[in-house]
Write an enzyme that holds these catalytic residues in place. Structure first.
Site, mmCIF file in Angstrom:
data_model
loop_
_atom_site.group_PDB
_atom_site.id
_atom_site.type_symbol
_atom_site.label_atom_id
_atom_site.label_comp_id
_atom_site.label_asym_id
_atom_site.label_seq_id
_atom_site.Cartn_x
_atom_site.Cartn_y
_atom_site.Cartn_z
ATOM 1 N N CYS A 240 0.810 -1.152 -0.044
ATOM 2 C CA CYS A 240 0.080 0.028 0.132
ATOM 3 C C CYS A 240 0.921 1.246 -0.106
ATOM 4 O O CYS A 240 1.234 1.745 1.037
ATOM 5 C CB CYS A 240 -0.977 0.047 1.313
ATOM 6 S SG CYS A 240 -2.021 1.299 1.052
ATOM 7 N N LEU B 219 -4.863 0.336 -1.994
ATOM 8 C CA LEU B 219 -5.196 -0.901 -1.537
ATOM 9 C C LEU B 219 -5.817 -0.922 -0.267
ATOM 10 O O LEU B 219 -6.458 -1.690 0.114
ATOM 11 C CB LEU B 219 -3.829 -1.719 -1.684
ATOM 12 C CG LEU B 219 -3.594 -2.256 -2.949
ATOM 13 C CD1 LEU B 219 -2.183 -3.030 -2.960
ATOM 14 C CD2 LEU B 219 -4.647 -3.302 -3.597
ATOM 15 N N CYS B 220 -5.251 -0.040 0.655
ATOM 16 C CA CYS B 220 -5.601 -0.100 1.793
ATOM 17 C C CYS B 220 -7.191 0.295 2.274
ATOM 18 O O CYS B 220 -7.832 -0.355 3.059
ATOM 19 C CB CYS B 220 -4.793 0.940 2.807
ATOM 20 S SG CYS B 220 -3.937 2.053 2.056
ATOM 21 N N THR B 221 -7.507 1.068 1.355
ATOM 22 C CA THR B 221 -9.011 1.264 1.414
ATOM 23 C C THR B 221 -10.039 0.107 1.039
ATOM 24 O O THR B 221 -10.811 -0.378 1.742
ATOM 25 C CB THR B 221 -9.463 2.307 0.500
ATOM 26 O OG1 THR B 221 -8.872 3.595 0.826
ATOM 27 C CG2 THR B 221 -11.051 2.821 0.383
ATOM 28 N N GLU C 77 -9.445 -2.361 4.124
ATOM 29 C CA GLU C 77 -10.082 -1.855 5.539
ATOM 30 C C GLU C 77 -11.101 -1.146 5.476
ATOM 31 O O GLU C 77 -12.084 -1.306 6.284
ATOM 32 C CB GLU C 77 -8.770 -0.990 6.001
ATOM 33 C CG GLU C 77 -7.611 -1.565 6.612
ATOM 34 C CD GLU C 77 -8.068 -2.238 7.741
ATOM 35 O OE1 GLU C 77 -8.500 -2.040 8.851
ATOM 36 O OE2 GLU C 77 -7.529 -3.608 7.913
#
Lengths: 183, 449
Positions: A112, B210-212, B215
């Site tokens: 990320c 990607l973290c959205t 998560e």
């Protein structure tokens, strides 16, 4: 241009049996730009590049990062880069090949990092991406988690996080998950 | 009873353009049936893509009077194509698009000959593309456009005054649609901007962090991308996701649905899953028809010079009413793909090392620390160390040998240039001509074999 076509058609018929040259590999605009990025790289000693397919395939390469400060000091982390023919219109695809206990890298190697996805711009380059990756090791960030557990530990208990990182890098279990040695 | 009026000629409408003089005609245009006959006999057009636009283009070009057409497409027909790719029928599902499209148009329009090529555009030799007078593009990807553009521009040669040699210009007509919007453009390499000169016209692709996805998903698309980019690898490890495999797509859809339920997000459907994963924008048949008509007309104008061509980019928007606008984009004078390159004449005995030194002294370049590549081969790279070491042995060889003993060819170099006392990194295209080989030193007689 039709008169030109006519002339060309005649030439073509004449040349029909003349043997053509060997097929030439077409160099894409992406390759040209990548060529520039790579020959201008200015990497710190802690980062090294490998070209597993030799000097004529720059579109697939690996970068190893060995942080010299922070939680991950002493570990070596390998990343694979896949660059598209329309680079830099599209960001390079980057995966972490080393299994790592890290809030922003999941166990499958997804990373990320904003400039790899939503914030990529054609003015950025390979150097920026490598520095971005390096930054992830010196400043892991629990606000953009991909490894939820690691992020929670970093937020709640940085001391425990530090010892988890050391254990993972030395080769061992954190919780149920085994991490191969990478020091 | 019987209709006694003579059958109107099939070329009645075409004749209005080709048999009469006009104010906007090109300088070499001579009205008369000969132009029409030559169009049928000599113009060879390649249609790239046999999808939504490609079907329209083939039909339009055939009805316009072109008789020698080829079509290239790597895809097979799917059920979801049938609503707009009107040359295909239900029983054609699974067959190659190029083959069926060619056959259908030939059945309906007598006298036209269409050769289908069921393969990837990269599978053809570069010389395949040189056999066509005009290339018409009905594509849906930047990659494919960029590839064809690179091929078409590779035929381009310039004279010693840096004017493009007309006989080496490979005209392209590019169409593109996205829902109710579309564009048609004319690319005459060396004259109008090539695809690479204006690649910035394409908006950046929307990518979610990607973290959205991992998560805090908020939309149905987030759930789908989570299943596609994260969950798939977690579960299937080594197997690469294949967007054309319905089983794979179904799996992603089910996972996305589970995730959407978990977060209380509505809207995940199978077709949205396909749309998000394959980056599909709904295609509208009428937009394709409009853009294709514009492209076919431009192709006719390039071939016959019966009128000035579009200069050089038409945008069409049918979202609310109809809005069209023509914009004249400008070439990038330093374009690495369609630009002339800086002419460098050297002796065949010059080593690569010496050549790199010459670039530093060259009054048009002042380029130091140059890295050099030729036709995808890296002859020398200044950095990083691993690559410098791999290419170092080339320095003592002659450039002539390293370039395969050709008399002249393009090389690309990059390094540091000094401009107004400022050092800037730059990349240049060079035309290297070896003196005394085949009398090539005189550019005007060099010809373009």
């Amino acid at each position: 241009m039709i008169k030109l076509f006519k002339v060309k058609e005649k030439q073509r018929e004449l040349a029909e049996n003349a043997s053509g040259g060997a097929p030439i590999k077409k160099q894409t605009a992406g390759e040209l730009r990548l060529h520039k990025d790579i020959s201008e790289l200015n990497l710190p000693k802690s980062c090294a590049m490998h070209f597993p397919n030799g000097k004529d395939d720059l579109m697939n390469f690996e970068v190893s990062i060995r942080p010299d400060e922070g939680y991950y000091m002493g570990g070596t982390f390998l990343f694979s880069f896949q660059v598209s023919p329309i680079y830099p219109h599209e960001a390079p695809k980057v995966k972490c090949k080393t299994k790592v206990y890290h809030p922003n890298i999941d166990l499958e190697g997804n990373v990320c990092l904003n400039i790899l996805r939503e914030d990529w711009k054609p003015v950025l380059n390979i150097n920026t991406v490598i520095y971005g990756l390096y930054h992830l090791f010196t400043e892991p960030n629990y606000e953009d988690p991909l490894n939820h557990d690691a992020a929670a530990v970093l937020r709640e208990n940085p001391k425990l996080f530090e010892s988890n990182v050391r254990r993972a890098m030395a080769g061992g279990y954190v919780g149920q998950i085994f991490f191969p040695r990478c020091m | 009873m019987a209709d006694t009026s003579p059958q109107p000629s099939r070329s009645r409408d075409l004749d209005k353009l080709l048999l009469r003089p006009g104010n906007l005609v090109g300088p070499r245009f001579e009205p008369g049936p000969e132009t029409r006959d030559d169009l049928q006999a000599y113009a060879r057009v390649l249609v790239v893509g046999a999808g939504g636009l490609g079907c329209e283009l083939l039909k339009d070009l055939a009805l316009t009077g072109f008789r020698n057409l080829d079509v290239i497409d790597m895809d097979r027909i799917e059920v979801t194509n049938l609503n707009r790719q009107f040359l295909f029928r239900l029983e054609d599902v699974g067959k190659p698009k190029a083959e069926v499209a060619a056959k259908r148009v030939m059945e309906r329009i007598s006298g036209v000959n269409i050769v289908p090529h069921f393969c990837r555009i990269e599978d053809k030799d570069i010389s395949f593309y040189n056999d066509f007078n005009i290339i018409a593009l009905g594509l849906d990807s930047i990659e494919a456009r960029s590839y064809i553009n690179g091929v078409a521009c590779s035929f381009l040669e310039y004279d010693s005054y840096n004017n493009p040699r007309e006989e080496t210009i490979k005209p392209m007509v590019d169409g593109g649609t996205e829902g109710f919007k579309g564009h048609a453009r004319v690319i005459l390499p060396g004259i109008t901007p090539c695809f690479e000169c204006t690649i910035w016209l394409f908006p950046p692709q929307v990518k979610f962090p990607l973290c959205t996805l991992a998560e805090t998903p908020r939309t149905a698309a987030h759930c789908i991308e989570y299943a596609h980019l994260i969950k798939w690898n977690e579960v299937h490890g080594g197997t690469a996701f294949d967007p054309d495999d319905p089983e794979h797509m179904k799996w992603v859809y089910n996972e996305a649905l589970k995730r959407a339920e978990l977060f209380g997000i509505p809207g995940v459907t199978y077709s949205l899953t396909q749309g998000v994963v394959k980056n599909i924008i709904p295609a509208i048949a009428s937009t394709n028809a409009i853009i294709s008509a514009a492209c076919a007309l431009e192709t006719l104008k390039i071939a016959t010079e019966c009128s000035k061509t579009l200069s050089n980019y038409l945008s069409y928007n049918g979202t609310q009413g109809v809005h069209t606008k023509v914009t004249e984009f400008e070439r990038d004078k330093d374009c690495l793909v369609c630009g002339p390159g800086v002419l460098i004449e050297v002796e065949p005995s010059v080593t690569l090392q010496k050549f790199i030194y010459l670039l530093e002294e060259h009054p048009k370049l002042w380029l130091s620390r140059a890295s050099v590549s030729h036709q995808g081969k890296n002859l020398y790279l200044q950095a990083p160390t691993v690559l410098e070491e791999m290419t170092r042995s080339n320095l003592s060889q002659t450039l002539f040998n390293l370039m395969g003993k050709v008399t002249r060819d393009i090389v690309h170099v990059n390094g540091t240039a000094t401009k107004n006392d400022q050092k800037i990194s730059c990349m240049r295209k060079l035309l290297v001509v070896f003196k005394g080989t085949d009398g090539v030193a005189d550019m005007d007689t060099a010809g373009g074999a």
